[in-house]
Enzyme design. Sequence first.
Site, PDB file in Angstrom:
ATOM      1  N   ARG A   1      -1.248  -2.263  -6.741  1.00 63.54           N
ATOM      2  CA  ARG A   1      -1.486  -3.384  -5.819  1.00 63.54           C
ATOM      3  C   ARG A   1      -2.449  -4.383  -6.458  1.00 63.54           C
ATOM      4  NH1 ARG A   1      -1.409  -4.744  -0.287  1.00 63.54           N
ATOM      5  NH2 ARG A   1      -3.342  -5.656   0.533  1.00 63.54           N
TER       6      ARG A   1
ATOM      7  N   HIS B   1      -2.936   2.373  -5.617  1.00 62.66           N
ATOM      8  CA  HIS B   1      -3.625   1.116  -5.321  1.00 62.66           C
ATOM      9  C   HIS B   1      -3.849   0.277  -6.572  1.00 62.66           C
ATOM     10  CE1 HIS B   1      -5.001  -0.603  -1.591  1.00 62.66           C
ATOM     11  NE2 HIS B   1      -6.032  -1.138  -2.186  1.00 62.66           N
TER      12      HIS B   1
ATOM     13  N   ARG C   1       0.850  -1.188   0.000  1.00 60.73           N
ATOM     14  CA  ARG C   1       0.000   0.000   0.000  1.00 60.73           C
ATOM     15  C   ARG C   1       0.885   1.238   0.000  1.00 60.73           C
ATOM     16  NH1 ARG C   1      -2.098  -3.519   3.939  1.00 60.73           N
ATOM     17  NH2 ARG C   1      -4.178  -4.366   3.446  1.00 60.73           N
TER      18      ARG C   1
ATOM     19  N   HIS D   1      -4.258 -10.045   3.497  1.00 60.36           N
ATOM     20  CA  HIS D   1      -5.686  -9.859   3.686  1.00 60.36           C
ATOM     21  C   HIS D   1      -6.149 -10.622   4.924  1.00 60.36           C
ATOM     22  CE1 HIS D   1      -6.536  -8.773  -0.789  1.00 60.36           C
ATOM     23  NE2 HIS D   1      -6.263  -7.722  -0.068  1.00 60.36           N
TER      24      HIS D   1
ATOM     25  N   LYS E   1      -2.161  -2.433   8.129  1.00 61.25           N
ATOM     26  CA  LYS E   1      -3.160  -1.621   8.817  1.00 61.25           C
ATOM     27  C   LYS E   1      -3.199  -1.900  10.311  1.00 61.25           C
ATOM     28  CE  LYS E   1      -6.309  -1.053   4.884  1.00 61.25           C
ATOM     29  NZ  LYS E   1      -7.674  -1.283   4.383  1.00 61.25           N
TER      30      LYS E   1
ATOM     31  N   TYR F   1     -10.357 -11.038  -6.476  1.00 64.65           N
ATOM     32  CA  TYR F   1      -9.458 -11.008  -7.626  1.00 64.65           C
ATOM     33  C   TYR F   1      -9.661 -12.199  -8.553  1.00 64.65           C
ATOM     34  CZ  TYR F   1      -7.000  -7.355  -5.106  1.00 64.65           C
ATOM     35  OH  TYR F   1      -6.692  -6.194  -4.451  1.00 64.65           O
TER      36      TYR F   1
END
Length: 304
Positions: free
Chosen positions: A251, A248, A154, A274, A178, A283
């Site tokens: 990514r 992004h 990110r 994730h 995160k 995806y």
Amino acid sequence: MLPPLPVLRSPTKRWPILGAFRSWMRTQRGVADSTLDTYQTSLVDLFKALGDDPKAFTAQAVRAFVLERAKPHSRGRANTIATSTRAFLRYLVATGQCPAGRDHAIPRFANRQLTLVPKFLVVEDIERAIAACDGENRLRDRAIVLLLARLGLRASEVANLKLTDIDWNNGRVAIAGKSRRKEWLPLTQEVGDAIIAYVERARPRVTTSRLFFTDFAPIGPLTRVTVKCIVRRTLLRAGIKSVHRGAHVLRHSAATAMLRHGVSLSGVATVLRHRSPAMTQHYAKVDLGLLSEIAQPWVGRLPC
């Protein structure tokens, strides 16, 4: 000779409960400052409307605030307002300032984020973007683009990267996502060479361990927004015609490239870090050719 500018009170000083909320979210939940800044925008409006007394945050009051505040905005902004208010109410519940379950008064807005096909760039465009960073004056940009396009980082993760996060002996790099939980990713030869070239020939001689810095004075560490601007300029310079030109999209491109090379969904989830399998399964929709082979014929009438 100019008169001094008036000193404006920061929101955390004007509303001490906001400062306490930010501190609690950092220490107890590991939330990044960039996320807290996003929350703060909505919470300032909440305090202006209802005040900072926890007793004023009744179910009817907070629900009416969210609905009224989100009315003129898009679905995405409405979700941000609801998420910010819900997080603040959960803080009040956890610290005993609000009855349990008060956060359930916040309405949920429709979220169709996972219904669309991920936006990504084809392999040729990615290589053109990397080639657009050739030259001694773009060593920093090349390292940043490679970190985004090859490792799927990110923008904030690239901006906060430190020299101490790189384990050169074992060829890996520690990434704090995160949740601020560091996870190791493999450092490829291509990305490692680009970082070494930037550190040896272009990085300012500063004492801090931050990796990437601005090119012009005043010299300072890059921010998440600066990384996005670097990617946007790179894509424009490469002549890539895409509606999505933020960091992004690289990514997303890294994830789709891994899937097309036979990497499993669990492997992609490990690289992208994730927490929800649904985010990685998103995806799986990028291979439209394979999906067209297994799609069932439409049972309805053909269009006129």
